[in-house]
Motif scaffolding. Structure first.
Motif: not given
Length: 175
Positions: A116-122, A151-153, A146-147
């Motif tokens: 969740v913290e990572r998502c808010f940062s993104k 995978i998208f790379d 972004t998150v």
């Protein structure tokens, strides 16, 4: 000074959560195992336990503690991960389902919080002042990209073009 910094970093709810999680500590033959802390931890997750289960938690934890403390296989555990792994290997997760559910909640909590913290940062990166009026669907798509960047790379431009071309008939080929 460290306690003051800890107090500044974490609010009261987070501090109580961490403190109550510490009651599950299996190190040194469950020397710091604290049933009252574990019960308080489980009460924070009322939706995960029925009223009947909540009434049984303390009794099951008492039996759980005395059973595992006497079992030599559980003598040299280094943390919650080792406890969960050994419970599954020995089948104790079936004997003590409520204790095991509390243990799983404690193990998932840091991962869930970090995600969740990572998502808010993104989100701060994706939704800037210049992009303040984007709709929910576009924002959701941007956040997923972004998150889940790793995978998208792996997705190539050719894969995207083939997928886009297959969505509906086009006048011409993209590639």
């Amino acid at each position: 000074m460290q306690i003051q910094e800890f107090g500044n970093r974490f609010n009261e709810v987070s501090t109580n959560l961490l403190e109550n999680m510490s009651g599950l500590n299996p190190c040194d033959r469950f020397a710091k195992f604290d049933i009252s802390k574990i019960v308080a931890f489980s009460e924070l997750y009322k939706d995960d336990f029925t009223i009947r289960e909540r009434g049984c938690i303390e009794g099951e934890l008492n039996v759980f503690y005395h059973t595992l403390r006497e079992d030599d296989r559980f003598a040299n555990l280094n943390g919650l991960c080792d406890l969960a792994r050994l419970m599954v290997e020995t089948g104790k997760h079936r004997s003590f389902p409520l204790a095991y559910r509390i243990l799983k909640l404690a193990l998932v909590l840091p991962v869930a919080t970090a995600t969740v913290e990572r998502c808010f940062s993104k989100l701060k990166l994706a939704k800037t002042d210049l992009r303040n009026r984007m709709g929910d669907d576009f924002l959701n798509g941007a956040l997923v990209c972004t998150v889940e960047k790793e995978i998208f790379d792996k997705v190539t431009d050719e894969d995207v073009m083939i997928r886009f071309q297959a969505m509906k008939e086009r006048r011409g080929q993209i590639f």
